[in-house]
Design a protein around this motif. Structure first.
Motif, PDB file in Angstrom:
ATOM      1  N   TRP A 125     -53.425  26.983  23.372  1.00  0.00           N
ATOM      2  CA  TRP A 125     -54.843  26.993  23.004  1.00  0.00           C
ATOM      3  C   TRP A 125     -55.652  27.834  23.972  1.00  0.00           C
ATOM      4  O   TRP A 125     -56.536  28.591  23.566  1.00  0.00           O
ATOM      5  CB  TRP A 125     -55.390  25.565  22.997  1.00  0.00           C
ATOM      6  CG  TRP A 125     -54.812  24.673  21.950  1.00  0.00           C
ATOM      7  CD1 TRP A 125     -54.062  25.042  20.876  1.00  0.00           C
ATOM      8  CD2 TRP A 125     -54.939  23.250  21.884  1.00  0.00           C
ATOM      9  NE1 TRP A 125     -53.709  23.930  20.142  1.00  0.00           N
ATOM     10  CE2 TRP A 125     -54.233  22.817  20.743  1.00  0.00           C
ATOM     11  CE3 TRP A 125     -55.574  22.298  22.676  1.00  0.00           C
ATOM     12  CZ2 TRP A 125     -54.155  21.475  20.374  1.00  0.00           C
ATOM     13  CZ3 TRP A 125     -55.504  20.967  22.322  1.00  0.00           C
ATOM     14  CH2 TRP A 125     -54.805  20.560  21.177  1.00  0.00           C
ATOM     15  N   ARG A 126     -55.346  27.702  25.246  1.00  0.00           N
ATOM     16  CA  ARG A 126     -56.086  28.418  26.283  1.00  0.00           C
ATOM     17  C   ARG A 126     -55.960  29.936  26.100  1.00  0.00           C
ATOM     18  O   ARG A 126     -56.936  30.676  26.239  1.00  0.00           O
ATOM     19  CB  ARG A 126     -55.542  27.984  27.647  1.00  0.00           C
ATOM     20  CG  ARG A 126     -56.305  28.476  28.860  1.00  0.00           C
ATOM     21  CD  ARG A 126     -55.595  27.977  30.109  1.00  0.00           C
ATOM     22  NE  ARG A 126     -56.281  28.379  31.309  1.00  0.00           N
ATOM     23  CZ  ARG A 126     -57.179  27.634  31.952  1.00  0.00           C
ATOM     24  NH1 ARG A 126     -57.517  26.450  31.472  1.00  0.00           N
ATOM     25  NH2 ARG A 126     -57.739  28.055  33.058  1.00  0.00           N
ATOM     26  N   LEU A 127     -54.745  30.386  25.799  1.00  0.00           N
ATOM     27  CA  LEU A 127     -54.525  31.817  25.604  1.00  0.00           C
ATOM     28  C   LEU A 127     -55.251  32.327  24.367  1.00  0.00           C
ATOM     29  O   LEU A 127     -55.861  33.399  24.385  1.00  0.00           O
ATOM     30  CB  LEU A 127     -53.025  32.099  25.480  1.00  0.00           C
ATOM     31  CG  LEU A 127     -52.180  31.936  26.738  1.00  0.00           C
ATOM     32  CD1 LEU A 127     -50.739  32.334  26.454  1.00  0.00           C
ATOM     33  CD2 LEU A 127     -52.728  32.758  27.893  1.00  0.00           C
ATOM     34  N   ILE A 128     -55.160  31.568  23.276  1.00  0.00           N
ATOM     35  CA  ILE A 128     -55.786  32.018  22.032  1.00  0.00           C
ATOM     36  C   ILE A 128     -57.297  32.139  22.211  1.00  0.00           C
ATOM     37  O   ILE A 128     -57.926  33.087  21.724  1.00  0.00           O
ATOM     38  CB  ILE A 128     -55.443  31.066  20.874  1.00  0.00           C
ATOM     39  CG1 ILE A 128     -53.928  30.989  20.673  1.00  0.00           C
ATOM     40  CG2 ILE A 128     -56.087  31.533  19.574  1.00  0.00           C
ATOM     41  CD1 ILE A 128     -53.484  29.876  19.733  1.00  0.00           C
ATOM     42  N   ARG A 129     -57.904  31.189  22.918  1.00  0.00           N
ATOM     43  CA  ARG A 129     -59.355  31.281  23.182  1.00  0.00           C
ATOM     44  C   ARG A 129     -59.691  32.556  23.941  1.00  0.00           C
ATOM     45  O   ARG A 129     -60.738  33.177  23.717  1.00  0.00           O
ATOM     46  CB  ARG A 129     -59.816  30.068  24.006  1.00  0.00           C
ATOM     47  CG  ARG A 129     -59.833  28.768  23.237  1.00  0.00           C
ATOM     48  CD  ARG A 129     -60.495  27.658  24.042  1.00  0.00           C
ATOM     49  NE  ARG A 129     -60.253  26.390  23.379  1.00  0.00           N
ATOM     50  CZ  ARG A 129     -59.456  25.430  23.839  1.00  0.00           C
ATOM     51  NH1 ARG A 129     -58.843  25.598  25.002  1.00  0.00           N
ATOM     52  NH2 ARG A 129     -59.282  24.326  23.158  1.00  0.00           N
ATOM     53  N   SER A 130     -58.810  32.939  24.865  1.00  0.00           N
ATOM     54  CA  SER A 130     -59.044  34.138  25.669  1.00  0.00           C
ATOM     55  C   SER A 130     -58.989  35.402  24.831  1.00  0.00           C
ATOM     56  O   SER A 130     -59.360  36.483  25.307  1.00  0.00           O
ATOM     57  CB  SER A 130     -58.015  34.214  26.802  1.00  0.00           C
ATOM     58  OG  SER A 130     -58.156  33.108  27.682  1.00  0.00           O
ATOM     59  N   ASN A 131     -58.525  35.277  23.591  1.00  0.00           N
ATOM     60  CA  ASN A 131     -58.491  36.418  22.680  1.00  0.00           C
ATOM     61  C   ASN A 131     -59.699  36.433  21.750  1.00  0.00           C
ATOM     62  O   ASN A 131     -59.728  37.180  20.766  1.00  0.00           O
ATOM     63  CB  ASN A 131     -57.194  36.386  21.858  1.00  0.00           C
ATOM     64  CG  ASN A 131     -56.794  37.750  21.344  1.00  0.00           C
ATOM     65  OD1 ASN A 131     -57.074  38.774  21.968  1.00  0.00           O
ATOM     66  ND2 ASN A 131     -56.127  37.776  20.191  1.00  0.00           N
ATOM     67  N   CYS A 137     -49.934  39.301  25.769  1.00  0.00           N
ATOM     68  CA  CYS A 137     -49.710  38.459  26.955  1.00  0.00           C
ATOM     69  C   CYS A 137     -48.565  38.952  27.827  1.00  0.00           C
ATOM     70  O   CYS A 137     -47.700  38.163  28.248  1.00  0.00           O
ATOM     71  CB  CYS A 137     -49.475  37.015  26.520  1.00  0.00           C
ATOM     72  SG  CYS A 137     -50.924  36.233  25.797  1.00  0.00           S
ATOM     73  N   VAL A 138     -48.535  40.246  28.082  1.00  0.00           N
ATOM     74  CA  VAL A 138     -47.510  40.801  28.954  1.00  0.00           C
ATOM     75  C   VAL A 138     -47.613  40.152  30.338  1.00  0.00           C
ATOM     76  O   VAL A 138     -48.704  40.029  30.905  1.00  0.00           O
ATOM     77  CB  VAL A 138     -47.644  42.336  29.043  1.00  0.00           C
ATOM     78  CG1 VAL A 138     -49.028  42.750  29.508  1.00  0.00           C
ATOM     79  CG2 VAL A 138     -46.563  42.926  29.939  1.00  0.00           C
ATOM     80  N   GLY A 139     -46.481  39.698  30.876  1.00  0.00           N
ATOM     81  CA  GLY A 139     -46.454  39.070  32.190  1.00  0.00           C
ATOM     82  C   GLY A 139     -46.740  37.593  32.198  1.00  0.00           C
ATOM     83  O   GLY A 139     -46.576  36.931  33.225  1.00  0.00           O
ATOM     84  N   ASN A 140     -47.169  37.039  31.066  1.00  0.00           N
ATOM     85  CA  ASN A 140     -47.467  35.605  31.007  1.00  0.00           C
ATOM     86  C   ASN A 140     -46.197  34.832  30.665  1.00  0.00           C
ATOM     87  O   ASN A 140     -45.434  35.260  29.795  1.00  0.00           O
ATOM     88  CB  ASN A 140     -48.544  35.349  29.944  1.00  0.00           C
ATOM     89  CG  ASN A 140     -49.121  33.952  30.020  1.00  0.00           C
ATOM     90  OD1 ASN A 140     -48.450  32.970  29.704  1.00  0.00           O
ATOM     91  ND2 ASN A 140     -50.371  33.857  30.437  1.00  0.00           N
ATOM     92  N   PRO A 141     -45.939  33.686  31.320  1.00  0.00           N
ATOM     93  CA  PRO A 141     -44.713  32.928  31.010  1.00  0.00           C
ATOM     94  C   PRO A 141     -44.644  32.477  29.557  1.00  0.00           C
ATOM     95  O   PRO A 141     -43.554  32.280  29.022  1.00  0.00           O
ATOM     96  CB  PRO A 141     -44.784  31.734  31.963  1.00  0.00           C
ATOM     97  CG  PRO A 141     -46.230  31.585  32.311  1.00  0.00           C
ATOM     98  CD  PRO A 141     -46.744  32.996  32.345  1.00  0.00           C
ATOM     99  N   MET A 142     -45.803  32.315  28.909  1.00  0.00           N
ATOM    100  CA  MET A 142     -45.795  31.905  27.511  1.00  0.00           C
ATOM    101  C   MET A 142     -45.053  32.921  26.648  1.00  0.00           C
ATOM    102  O   MET A 142     -44.413  32.560  25.653  1.00  0.00           O
ATOM    103  CB  MET A 142     -47.239  31.735  27.011  1.00  0.00           C
ATOM    104  CG  MET A 142     -47.344  31.250  25.571  1.00  0.00           C
ATOM    105  SD  MET A 142     -46.561  29.650  25.313  1.00  0.00           S
ATOM    106  CE  MET A 142     -47.637  28.615  26.310  1.00  0.00           C
ATOM    107  N   TYR A 143     -45.116  34.199  27.035  1.00  0.00           N
ATOM    108  CA  TYR A 143     -44.402  35.222  26.292  1.00  0.00           C
ATOM    109  C   TYR A 143     -42.899  34.968  26.362  1.00  0.00           C
ATOM    110  O   TYR A 143     -42.184  35.048  25.363  1.00  0.00           O
ATOM    111  CB  TYR A 143     -44.738  36.608  26.851  1.00  0.00           C
ATOM    112  CG  TYR A 143     -44.435  37.734  25.892  1.00  0.00           C
ATOM    113  CD1 TYR A 143     -45.379  38.146  24.964  1.00  0.00           C
ATOM    114  CD2 TYR A 143     -43.201  38.364  25.909  1.00  0.00           C
ATOM    115  CE1 TYR A 143     -45.109  39.170  24.066  1.00  0.00           C
ATOM    116  CE2 TYR A 143     -42.917  39.386  25.018  1.00  0.00           C
ATOM    117  CZ  TYR A 143     -43.864  39.783  24.096  1.00  0.00           C
ATOM    118  OH  TYR A 143     -43.587  40.782  23.203  1.00  0.00           O
ATOM    119  N   HIS A 144     -42.435  34.635  27.559  1.00  0.00           N
ATOM    120  CA  HIS A 144     -41.014  34.358  27.747  1.00  0.00           C
ATOM    121  C   HIS A 144     -40.610  33.048  27.084  1.00  0.00           C
ATOM    122  O   HIS A 144     -39.592  32.980  26.393  1.00  0.00           O
ATOM    123  CB  HIS A 144     -40.685  34.305  29.240  1.00  0.00           C
ATOM    124  CG  HIS A 144     -40.824  35.622  29.925  1.00  0.00           C
ATOM    125  ND1 HIS A 144     -41.128  35.739  31.261  1.00  0.00           N
ATOM    126  CD2 HIS A 144     -40.726  36.896  29.445  1.00  0.00           C
ATOM    127  CE1 HIS A 144     -41.196  37.017  31.591  1.00  0.00           C
ATOM    128  NE2 HIS A 144     -40.963  37.737  30.509  1.00  0.00           N
TER     129      HIS A 144
END
Length: 473
Positions: A69-75, A102-109
């Motif tokens: 949720w936090r990442l999506i809000r940041s978009n 989200c390059v570099g974010n652990p959520m991507y991995h």
């Protein structure tokens, strides 16, 4: 000039993060094969007991996941399409379109590990591939359940997070089953009884009183209720407690002062920060002594600043993705708290987590001052937590622990998650661990001793936690 040939690794292939031959060997030979002990998480025991099925990937992935949720809000996505009434397909699309940035974010991995391990998808999730991934995952989810996800992840033990007034009915139901070989144990989380300065304290005391069956009119009564409920938890298989603290308190007061503070709060009146800390100190010391007596591990999580966005807190409530790292220094209080328990021979096995990574070295030196013979690594520096469970954060925690304590006694990773797909975080950690050790070996900083390396890796990945939490098998 000769043509330059650039060798590029494939995206998240079988040797993802394993940057030396030693790391590749350690991971595939030892780390990957170890069972998982997920000793701290927030998944629902009811959903395990009922073996829940999910209708679609959004329910499984985005329901309750404040990381996403936090990442999506940041978009710049409207809340309606994150936690609101938008369709699950729209919410999934919003996540996919965010993730590609989200390059570099652990959520991507984590996301791609989950897609690979559970759904056999080795492509890349993006706005363009969202429909393909949506259809693939949903088709496979028709034949997947919560228990199947757990078993396919080689999970041996799950420690949930439970309030003292919980009936633990689902833990009991699971314990009676013979065809589900995973221990699901409750963990004692008495935050609501300790947070005298937080909204809802009076109501909670009334509910606690109803649960134990006697009035709670004093701090002694609160302590008695805590002890009684802890006995109940222990009987149902509890091995650990957990405390979510703003900071580790240490400010003492006598019984008369404590009762005055308690009665003031129970009348709905405001107490001072000093009075709140005195009450919290007394309750936390009481809990710790009970943990030591009952051989229950004490986990202390601190330095989170919760709900700083008051408008969104009013709208959505807690645990919705608005918390931040705090910078409270309480090293002296931690030492005073531990020392008080140590003097009385009441210091339990303890795991310390700070959300602020600048506390790493401090915590690792505190460990060495209060170790004991009850366990190798009686005091632990908990794995990189929350905003730190990314590659750099895990490396920093491992480096500090190795530099200042005994890395070989570390109890390893946990998910701290509400998702049944997050067991891949253990894989993520294990790859980083093998990367860390492999570099030391190939740099000549640790011997290439097969038996020693096997013992080290298997211990940190599984065996240390099994011994620490008294998990059989």
């Amino acid at each position: 000039m000769k043509d330059m040939v650039i060798l590029m690794k494939q995206f998240m292939d079988k040797n993802f993060l394993l940057d030396t031959e030693t790391a590749v060997h350690l991971y595939h030979t030892y780390a990957a094969k170890q069972p998982i002990i997920d000793y701290h998480c927030h998944i629902s025991p009811e959903e395990i007991a009922k073996d829940r099925h999910f209708d679609n990937i959004t329910q499984l992935w985005l329901g309750g996941d404040h990381y996403k949720w936090r990442l999506i809000r940041s978009n710049g996505v409207p809340e309606e399409e994150i936690t609101g009434d938008a369709t699950d397909r729209i919410k999934f699309q919003c996540f996919a379109e965010t993730l590609e940035k989200c390059v570099g974010n652990p959520m991507y991995h984590w996301t791609h590990l989950e897609l690979q391990r559970y759904f056999g998808y080795y492509g890349v999730l993006s706005g363009e591939t969202a429909e393909e991934v949506w259809n693939l995952c949903n088709e496979k989810l028709k034949n997947m359940s919560v228990r199947q996800l757990i078993l396919s992840s080689n999970v041996r033990f799950i420690g949930t997070t439970d309030d003292p007034i919980d009936t633990l009915e689902w833990h009991k139901a699971l314990a009676e089953e013979t065809d589900f070989p995973v221990t699901v144990a409750p963990s004692f989380r008495p935050d609501k009884a300790i947070n005298i300065d937080k909204p809802g304290f009076v109501d909670y005391m009334e509910r606690l009183s109803e649960t134990v069956g006697y009035p709670i009119d004093s701090v002694a009564d609160v302590c008695r209720a805590i002890s009684d409920r802890l006995d109940y938890f222990k009987a149902v298989g509890c091995r650990a407690s957990d405390h979510g603290l703003d900071f580790v308190p240490f400010l003492t007061a006598d019984e008369h002062e404590l009762d005055k503070i308690f009665k003031t709060a129970m009348k709905g009146k405001t107490i001072t920060a000093q009075e709140a800390e005195q009450y919290k100190t007394a309750l936390l010391l009481h809990c710790a002594k009970e943990y030591a007596e009952k051989d229950i591990v004490m986990q202390l999580h601190y330095n989170a600043l919760r709900n700083p966005n008051s408008r969104m807190f009013e709208k959505l409530g807690p645990d919705t993705g608005y918390d931040v790292i705090n910078s409270v220094f309480c090293g002296e209080k931690i030492c005073a708290f531990l020392d008080t328990l140590e003097q009385e021979h009441h210091l339990p096995k303890t795991v310390l987590y700070s959300l602020n990574p600048s506390d790493n070295a401090m915590l690792d030196t505190i460990l060495g001052a209060f170790q004991g013979t009850e366990a190798a690594g009686k005091l632990q520096h908990g794995s990189a937590w929350w905003f730190n469970d990314h590659k750099a954060g895990m490396e920093a925690q491992l480096t500090s622990l190795a530099n200042l304590s005994v890395l070989g006694n570390f109890i390893g990773m946990l998910t701290d998650s509400r998702s049944f797909l997050s067991y891949t975080r253990h894989e993520y950690f294990r790859r980083i661990l093998c990367m860390f050790i492999g570099r030391l070996v190939e740099n000549g900083e640790y011997p290439n001793d097969e038996k020693a390396l096997q013992k080290l890796v298997e211990g940190i990945c599984y065996k240390n936690a099994a011994a620490y939490f008294a998990i059989e098998g």
